[in-house]
Design a protein around this motif. Structure first.
Motif, mmCIF file in Angstrom:
data_model
loop_
_atom_site.group_PDB
_atom_site.id
_atom_site.type_symbol
_atom_site.label_atom_id
_atom_site.label_comp_id
_atom_site.label_asym_id
_atom_site.label_seq_id
_atom_site.Cartn_x
_atom_site.Cartn_y
_atom_site.Cartn_z
ATOM 1 N N SER B 10 3.469 -2.206 -3.689
ATOM 2 C CA SER B 10 3.990 -0.934 -3.190
ATOM 3 C C SER B 10 4.992 -0.383 -4.198
ATOM 4 C CB SER B 10 4.715 -1.124 -1.853
ATOM 5 O OG SER B 10 3.854 -1.722 -0.926
ATOM 6 N N TYR B 11 5.023 0.902 -4.305
ATOM 7 C CA TYR B 11 6.075 1.539 -5.091
ATOM 8 C C TYR B 11 7.065 2.156 -4.136
ATOM 9 C CZ TYR B 11 3.330 1.040 -9.326
ATOM 10 O OH TYR B 11 2.638 0.529 -10.362
ATOM 11 N N ILE B 12 8.339 1.888 -4.352
ATOM 12 C CA ILE B 12 9.357 2.473 -3.486
ATOM 13 C C ILE B 12 10.045 3.589 -4.246
ATOM 14 C CG2 ILE B 12 11.523 2.030 -2.268
ATOM 15 C CD1 ILE B 12 10.310 -0.964 -2.078
ATOM 16 N N THR B 13 9.917 4.784 -3.716
ATOM 17 C CA THR B 13 10.602 5.912 -4.342
ATOM 18 C C THR B 13 11.531 6.503 -3.291
ATOM 19 O OG1 THR B 13 8.663 7.198 -3.779
ATOM 20 C CG2 THR B 13 8.910 6.566 -6.074
ATOM 21 N N GLY B 14 12.828 6.198 -3.460
ATOM 22 C CA GLY B 14 13.804 6.661 -2.474
ATOM 23 C C GLY B 14 13.501 6.035 -1.131
ATOM 24 N N GLN B 15 13.259 6.873 -0.113
ATOM 25 C CA GLN B 15 13.019 6.371 1.238
ATOM 26 C C GLN B 15 11.543 6.059 1.471
ATOM 27 O OE1 GLN B 15 15.367 7.721 4.453
ATOM 28 N NE2 GLN B 15 16.819 6.673 3.130
ATOM 29 N N ASN B 16 10.695 6.625 0.611
ATOM 30 C CA ASN B 16 9.269 6.463 0.833
ATOM 31 C C ASN B 16 8.739 5.234 0.121
ATOM 32 O OD1 ASN B 16 9.355 8.963 2.136
ATOM 33 N ND2 ASN B 16 9.103 10.007 0.159
ATOM 34 N N SER B 17 7.849 4.560 0.782
ATOM 35 C CA SER B 17 7.180 3.436 0.155
ATOM 36 C C SER B 17 5.706 3.784 0.067
ATOM 37 C CB SER B 17 7.401 2.175 1.006
ATOM 38 O OG SER B 17 6.484 1.205 0.620
ATOM 39 N N LEU B 18 5.176 3.639 -1.162
ATOM 40 C CA LEU B 18 3.778 3.982 -1.369
ATOM 41 C C LEU B 18 2.992 2.692 -1.552
ATOM 42 C CD1 LEU B 18 1.934 6.465 -1.741
ATOM 43 C CD2 LEU B 18 2.342 6.259 -4.207
ATOM 44 N N HIS B 19 2.143 2.411 -0.614
ATOM 45 C CA HIS B 19 1.354 1.185 -0.668
ATOM 46 C C HIS B 19 0.140 1.428 -1.551
ATOM 47 C CE1 HIS B 19 0.115 -2.558 1.878
ATOM 48 N NE2 HIS B 19 0.253 -2.807 0.589
ATOM 49 N N VAL B 20 0.170 0.931 -2.771
ATOM 50 C CA VAL B 20 -0.860 1.274 -3.744
ATOM 51 C C VAL B 20 -2.037 0.299 -3.694
ATOM 52 C CG1 VAL B 20 -1.353 1.763 -6.148
ATOM 53 C CG2 VAL B 20 0.882 2.285 -5.233
ATOM 54 N N LEU B 21 -1.730 -0.989 -3.697
ATOM 55 C CA LEU B 21 -2.803 -1.981 -3.597
ATOM 56 C C LEU B 21 -2.692 -2.687 -2.251
ATOM 57 C CD1 LEU B 21 -2.747 -3.567 -7.185
ATOM 58 C CD2 LEU B 21 -4.205 -1.735 -6.327
ATOM 59 N N LYS B 22 -3.793 -2.688 -1.526
ATOM 60 C CA LYS B 22 -3.721 -3.195 -0.156
ATOM 61 C C LYS B 22 -4.573 -4.440 0.003
ATOM 62 C CE LYS B 22 -3.081 1.545 1.381
ATOM 63 N NZ LYS B 22 -3.808 2.763 1.769
ATOM 64 N N GLY B 23 -4.253 -5.446 -0.728
ATOM 65 C CA GLY B 23 -4.977 -6.709 -0.569
ATOM 66 C C GLY B 23 -6.249 -6.767 -1.375
ATOM 67 N N ILE B 24 -6.115 -6.849 -2.679
ATOM 68 C CA ILE B 24 -7.286 -6.882 -3.566
ATOM 69 C C ILE B 24 -7.706 -8.341 -3.792
ATOM 70 C CG2 ILE B 24 -8.099 -6.397 -5.903
ATOM 71 C CD1 ILE B 24 -7.626 -3.773 -4.845
ATOM 72 N N ASP B 25 -8.976 -8.609 -3.658
ATOM 73 C CA ASP B 25 -9.527 -9.913 -4.032
ATOM 74 C C ASP B 25 -10.530 -9.665 -5.144
ATOM 75 O OD1 ASP B 25 -8.429 -11.868 -2.152
ATOM 76 O OD2 ASP B 25 -9.389 -10.562 -0.651
ATOM 77 N N LEU B 26 -10.399 -10.440 -6.219
ATOM 78 C CA LEU B 26 -11.311 -10.196 -7.337
ATOM 79 C C LEU B 26 -11.417 -11.457 -8.161
ATOM 80 C CD1 LEU B 26 -12.935 -7.980 -8.898
ATOM 81 C CD2 LEU B 26 -10.828 -7.485 -10.141
ATOM 82 N N GLU B 27 -12.627 -11.729 -8.608
ATOM 83 C CA GLU B 27 -12.786 -12.842 -9.527
ATOM 84 C C GLU B 27 -13.623 -12.381 -10.699
ATOM 85 O OE1 GLU B 27 -13.613 -16.560 -7.816
ATOM 86 O OE2 GLU B 27 -13.898 -17.539 -9.752
ATOM 87 N N ILE B 28 -13.069 -12.599 -11.895
ATOM 88 C CA ILE B 28 -13.795 -12.193 -13.100
ATOM 89 C C ILE B 28 -13.997 -13.435 -13.941
ATOM 90 C CG2 ILE B 28 -13.742 -10.742 -15.157
ATOM 91 C CD1 ILE B 28 -11.761 -8.924 -13.556
ATOM 92 N N LYS B 29 -15.271 -13.683 -14.261
ATOM 93 C CA LYS B 29 -15.574 -14.900 -15.015
ATOM 94 C C LYS B 29 -15.410 -14.646 -16.500
ATOM 95 C CE LYS B 29 -18.608 -17.039 -11.670
ATOM 96 N NZ LYS B 29 -18.835 -15.883 -10.747
#
Lengths: 420, 224
Positions: B10-29
């Motif tokens: 999340s990015y917090i800008t002042g009072q607002n919180s911006l949830h940018v990534l919401k639980g990413i699962d990834l596997e790269i071989k």
């Protein structure tokens, strides 16, 4: 240190905004320049004033008679009296703290008609009767011959020691005055020594016009009885001269029936006190110079720190790239600190060189124009002071770079990369 | 090579919180070549920055070549970036006062490789990019395609395991874009994992796998 990429980066940063770099460097330059000039001038002043003392022993005191101001033992106030030969013996006997005791008597010479004659030449000179010890208290520079010695005193020889100006007046250029005779207030004396003063300026001129005779000779020849004009005294090396001063005055007062409370009857001058006062003054001047100088320098260094902050901000993105590629915080910090150190040291070194150069120029001009520089002799700074100043500069450079450098690495790399 | 589990940011800008990534699962071989696509603000760049240890994440787990990446010191992070990762940016991000060769050699400079040696290696990489005669030119004397090739050479010189490219063709015309993609494919062919963030379909199509991110979630995985 000898890393080309580092120097390349420093060069790039400093070159990028030449005017700004120049102005920043000028702040530091000016700080060191002022410090050098002020310290150098202070030293010049101190050397000038100290040289006026000649080689005179600073632990010396001079004592002479004045009018009494308190009636005592049946004597009225306002009495005139003289020190005498018995005083010399008494002082020698009862005050062991004295190192040199030089009684003196003066045979006029001031505000008179010509008192010294040689052939057709004549002049007005100060005639002093002295003991050999005087040359230990206020030494002279002998160009030939010698000062009065103990045998002269004992045998009351008619010999004279004359100053270089006396020689100029009474002898032609090719003559050797030694062993020649000169007539002093009607009596012939043989010249045994020629001296020049160790002082500078007008004081030196005065001293070079002196003629010294053996004390005993002068006393007898000119009918001074057993009177003594004044005493020059130095104390033993480990004893403060004020102790000797006090003891001698007490003794003299007792011997001449002067009230112990009479402050004016015995005139005295404590050179040590004056010397200390002067030293205090110069200490004050030096302290002031350092405060003002380092203040100016500090202003310059703060300027450097400020500019480095601006530079770091301007280069945020570049630093971000470097960090993304693997530059550790230490690498970034050391780079910025080094930029700051290079800037301050270079500017400061330049200020040091220009300051010393200017002092040398003043020196040269003072020497070549023959200006009367009684109060200002050989301005300059010690090598150790220069080294100290440079060390301070390097430290200041590090400190000035530290704040901006920390600022640079406190930004997250990603924010630095995004910075436009 | 890369494993991420339930990454939140999340990015917090002042009072607002911006949830940018919401639980990413990834596997790269190891040796994979994948593209990440998404609209502006979908979180694709944030994901790339976290993968590149340029940014922290709030919760979840990230393993890079078996090493857990979590709140590393700046020093450690810098060393890992230097050894493991190569970056290619949209705006090239070459250092303006260094010539092409010195730019390429930069990662080795941070490994304290002697100047002569690293410049020699840099020349090799420039030659591979066909830029040998441009080695002593400053970045502002190079074209966009040449700059990006210098940037790729710079990304490769540290022998990284993963190349992270953020819109590598975003500032290039289509012909040059194709050239750059050719190079990246060649790089991938040598066994280096390549991850490309893009919003261009043609570019994504040239990778083996495309991951689409919408509003902080992986919504689609397309095998091309």
């Amino acid at each position: 240190m000898f890393d080309i990429d580092r120097w390349q980066e420093i060069y790039h940063v400093l070159r990028k905004n030449k005017l700004r770099t120049f102005l920043t460097a000028f702040g530091v330059f000016w700080g060191i320049f002022m410090l050098v000039i002020m310290l150098g001038s202070g030293n010049g002043l101190q050397r000038g004033v100290t040289q006026n003392f000649g080689d005179m022993a600073t632990n010396s005191v001079f004592i002479w008679t004045q009018q009494t101001s308190i009636p005592y033992k049946g004597f009225p106030r306002g009495r005139q009296y003289n020190f005498d030969n018995e005083d010399v013996i008494a002082i020698r006997h009862s005050i062991p703290e004295i190192k040199y005791l030089a009684p003196r008597i003066q045979a006029g010479g001031f505000m008179q008609t010509n008192n010294v004659i040689r052939g057709l030449k004549s002049g007005i000179f100060n005639i002093m009767g002295d003991y050999p010890a005087f040359n230990k208290i206020d030494p002279l520079n002998f160009t030939s011959g010698r000062f009065i010695n103990d045998l002269d005193i004992k045998d009351k020889r008619k010999v004279a020691v004359i100053g270089s100006r006396v020689v100029d007046f009474l002898f032609t250029k090719n003559e050797n005055p030694i062993n020649q005779y000169i007539q002093i207030q009607g009596v012939y004396f043989q010249v045994i020594g020629i001296f020049t003063s160790k002082r500078t300026g007008e004081q030196a001129n005065q001293e070079n016009q002196n003629i010294y005779l053996p004390f005993t000779t002068l006393q007898q020849t000119y009918n001074y009885g057993n009177a003594v004009g004044f005493f020059s005294i130095t104390s033993q090396d480990d004893i403060p001269v004020s102790v000797v001063e006090e003891k001698t005055i007490r003794l003299l007062k007792k011997r001449h029936a002067v009230a112990p409370a009479d402050e004016t009857a015995v005139g005295h001058f404590n050179l040590k006190k004056e010397y200390d006062k002067m030293q205090g003054l110069f200490f004050g001047i030096r302290l002031l110079v350092w405060i003002v100088g380092t203040g100016t320098l500090l202003a310059g260094v703060i300027g450097v720190s400020n500019i480095m902050l601006v530079v770091v901000r301007e280069r945020t993105k570049e630093i971000g790239i470097q960090r993304a590629l693997g530059a550790t915080p230490w690498k970034v910090i050391s780079q910025i600190v080094m930029e700051s150190v290079v800037l301050t040291t270079f500017a400061g070194y330049f200020g040091l060189v220009v300051g010393v150069g200017l002092l040398e120029l003043i020196n040269f001009l003072l020497g070549s124009t023959g200006a009367n520089t009684e109060m200002f002799v050989h301005p300059g700074i010690d090598f150790s002071v220069a080294v100290t100043a440079l060390t301070i500069l390097v430290i200041c450079g590090v400190l000035a770079g530290m704040i901006p450098a920390r600022r640079a690495v406190s930004v997250k790399p990603i924010d630095a990369l995004r910075y436009e | 090579m890369i494993q991420i589990k339930q990454i939140h940011k999340s990015y917090i800008t002042g009072q607002n919180s911006l949830h940018v990534l919401k639980g990413i699962d990834l596997e790269i071989k190891a040796g994979e070549m994948i593209s990440i696509m998404g609209a502006s603000g979908s979180g694709k760049s944030t994901l790339l920055n976290i993968l590149g240890i340029l940014d922290n994440y709030d919760s979840g787990e990230y393993f890079l070549d078996g090493v857990k990446i979590n709140r590393l010191s700046e020093r450690k992070a810098a060393q890992l970036r230097n050894k493991m990762l190569g970056f290619v940016f949209q705006s090239f991000n070459l250092v303006s006062f260094k010539n092409a060769m010195e730019n390429v050699a930069l990662p080795l400079y941070y490994q304290d490789v002697p100047r002569k040696k690293r410049n020699l290696i840099a020349m090799e990489y420039l030659e591979r990019m066909g830029l040998k005669e441009w080695a002593h030119h400053l970045p502002n004397e190079l074209s966009g395609g040449q700059k990006q090739r210098v940037a790729i050479a710079r990304a490769l010189i540290g022998k990284p395991k993963v190349i992270l490219a953020d819109e590598p063709t975003g500032a290039l015309d289509s012909t040059t874009s194709l050239e750059v993609m050719d190079i990246l494919q060649e790089v991938n062919a040598t066994g280096i994992t390549v991850i490309i963030v893009t919003h261009e379909h043609d570019i994504a199509m040239r990778t083996r796998k495309t991951i689409r991110i919408t509003d902080g979630n992986i919504t689609e995985v397309i095998v091309n």
